[in-house]
Design a protein around this motif. Structure first.
Motif: not given
Length: 259
Positions: A7-11, A39-41, A62-63, A69-70
């Motif tokens: 989630l941190g990487s996605m943000a 995220t894939f790992l 994650g979505l 965030v947006i």
């Protein structure tokens, strides 16, 4: 921890996204791409240890985080900026000038700056608005690519796992990640800069450079994370008392309501 890293990487991807481009050897990369291979790992580890349903659930969360965030960025730029004239009368106790924006909030632009959406920014602009403008231009691309790539990764991982009867972890890890990251790189660059190519502002070859650079970077990271994946599955499986090879049976039990 895996969910937190994911989630941190996605943000970070949605906040810093295409605000800055860097070169890594011969590759031209958006800075938001740097944490994305993690995220894939994470989804591969969760898929291996906990099953397809839990991995898909993390993708959905994650979505939601990305939308949060947006939404926060949109709200921040939509609300009025602080200024001395807007101070309420009942705040007369505040020192004069306390409602003026801090000096680092506003940037004086030396020349017009083209934004991802095709608009030109001139004169002065807030740093926050520039972050928002760069982010908002790739929101649709990011969301479409994210959903397609992550669900593709989880589905292919479990397809290969069932096909190999739980063996050859390296195959399902690399096969699922390499295909899904190609989907992600192609979609996010094409949707983000497709309009600019159509208007003639960008050459099609530039898109190919960005797609190729992003994918090669992700591919190299995906191949390098095979060793850490094996170690993580081995030690986490023992620590959590989970047999990764029996994961597909866990999925079947969950669908029938058995725990």
């Amino acid at each position: 921890m895996l969910a937190g890293i994911f989630l941190g990487s996605m943000a970070m991807l949605n906040i810093i996204g295409i605000t800055h481009f860097i070169h890594l050897g011969p590759l031209a990369l958006a800075v938001g791409v740097l944490p994305y291979p993690l995220t894939f790992l994470c989804t591969d580890l969760i898929s291996e240890l906990y099953g397809k349903r839990r991995a898909n659930w993390l993708v959905f969360v994650g979505l939601v985080v990305n939308l949060l965030v947006i939404g926060t960025l949109w709200l921040g730029q939509a609300m009025p900026e602080i200024n001395e004239e807007a101070r309420q009368q009942w705040l007369s106790w505040a020192p004069a000038g306390s409602w003026n924006p801090p000096p680092w909030q506003t940037l004086a632009l030396e020349k017009p700056v083209p934004l991802p959406n095709g608009a030109m920014l001139e004169g002065e602009a807030t740093f926050f608005y520039m972050i928002y403008a760069c982010t908002a231009g790739s929101v649709v691309a990011s969301m479409c690519a994210y959903m397609a790539a992550q669900f593709c990764d989880v589905s292919l991982f479990h397809f290969w796992k069932k096909l190999t009867k739980g063996k050859h972890l390296w195959l399902r890890n690399n096969a699922s990640t390499l295909v899904s990251q190609l989907v992600d790189s192609t979609m996010v660059i094409t949707i983000t800069f497709g309009a600019a190519v159509y208007r003639g502002e960008k050459a099609f070859a530039e898109l190919l450079v960005l797609i190729g650079s992003g994918y090669l970077f992700k591919m190299c990271v995906a191949l390098l994370d095979t060793g850490p994946l094996y170690l993580a599955v081995h030690y986490l499986g023992r620590y959590l008392h989970i047999d990764p090879a029996a994961e597909h049976n866990i999925d079947q039990e969950e669908t029938t309501g058995i725990t």
